[in-house]
Design a protein around this motif. Sequence first.
Motif, mmCIF file in Angstrom:
data_model
loop_
_atom_site.group_PDB
_atom_site.id
_atom_site.type_symbol
_atom_site.label_atom_id
_atom_site.label_comp_id
_atom_site.label_asym_id
_atom_site.label_seq_id
_atom_site.Cartn_x
_atom_site.Cartn_y
_atom_site.Cartn_z
ATOM 1 N N VAL A 24 -3.471 2.900 -0.480
ATOM 2 C CA VAL A 24 -2.134 2.469 -0.066
ATOM 3 C C VAL A 24 -1.224 3.669 0.180
ATOM 4 N N SER A 28 0.199 4.590 3.832
ATOM 5 C CA SER A 28 1.639 4.396 3.992
ATOM 6 C C SER A 28 2.258 5.434 4.919
ATOM 7 N N THR A 31 1.642 3.805 8.301
ATOM 8 C CA THR A 31 1.930 2.403 8.591
ATOM 9 C C THR A 31 3.313 1.918 8.182
ATOM 10 N N VAL A 32 4.003 2.645 7.290
ATOM 11 C CA VAL A 32 5.263 2.106 6.775
ATOM 12 C C VAL A 32 6.271 1.861 7.889
ATOM 13 N N TYR A 35 5.959 -1.680 9.630
ATOM 14 C CA TYR A 35 6.240 -2.943 8.954
ATOM 15 C C TYR A 35 7.264 -3.797 9.706
ATOM 16 N N PHE A 67 6.181 -4.467 2.009
ATOM 17 C CA PHE A 67 5.730 -3.144 1.568
ATOM 18 C C PHE A 67 6.090 -2.924 0.105
ATOM 19 N N ILE A 71 3.536 -2.359 -3.127
ATOM 20 C CA ILE A 71 3.705 -1.238 -4.062
ATOM 21 C C ILE A 71 3.893 -1.757 -5.488
ATOM 22 N N SER A 110 -3.194 -5.050 -1.983
ATOM 23 C CA SER A 110 -3.104 -3.878 -1.108
ATOM 24 C C SER A 110 -3.775 -4.122 0.233
ATOM 25 N N ILE A 113 -2.160 -4.309 3.818
ATOM 26 C CA ILE A 113 -1.852 -3.184 4.707
ATOM 27 C C ILE A 113 -2.691 -3.241 5.974
#
Length: 275
Positions: A24, A28, A31-32, A35, A67, A71, A110, A113
């Motif tokens: 993750v 991230s 990919t964050v 979102y 997201f 987390i 997770s 994702i």
Amino acid sequence: MTILERNFVFKIEIVCVVLLVLLVVVSSFFTVQLYPVAVNGAAERSTSIIPGLAATHILPVQPLAPFIAVISTMLYALVGIVCIYIYFEKTESPEIFFFSFFVLSTAFESLRIITPMSIQYTLPSLYLGIAFKVLFFFRYFGIFSLFVASINAAGMRLKNSLLMSASVALLIALKVPIDRLSWNSSLGPIAGMSTTFAVVDAGCIVITVLNFFISAYSSGEKNYLFIGAGTLLVFLGKELLISADTLFVPFLGFAFLAIGTWFVATRLHKIYLWL
């Protein structure tokens, strides 16, 4: 199973969670920022078996909520399984062994994702479908692990109960119809027969909590009342994190998970400390 063998299983669970956390964290970075795109492309808003959660739909979807929810599940799983290992390293408890699999199951949230990753790398829908099937397996395996923990508390020691739980969870995951081309606003799978499976979820957790309450009555051990309440809290907490698409929901879900796990672990430790 001896304590050494059980502790070895705990160590394997810790390694699995650490690997998922690393996955993750690394993903991230790529990919964050996707979102918002993924959430805006959702086919529908997420749903939950918690009636009050529908009230949050008066609020707009907030792209970073899924997201934060992922987390939160990773943080809970990592801290939870490490604390269980340390706290019960020298204390025998059949229930905590099965409860640890519920904690492990939360880490597989997770896999959500995969949704922004599928946008980033234009992954085939087959990959999305496989990830969602695995996600469903661990969601039900976690619920059934709680159920097995409760029947152990009630005095029923079923052989191969963990294998039976995994088999039923696998059967459900393979049979549930999943839309491989779309997702909901929490970036989770859209599945068919959602009402049927919601009834299964609710029925399983009600029976699980009742088993702990019955154990409190039959054994005279009042700590099982707190364990039952804690089990309900962890179930509700996970449900909140599964369906979170507004920012305050993940924090509430994490609080439920933390408080519920504290109830379960501390009360089980009291029951088995002197045995």
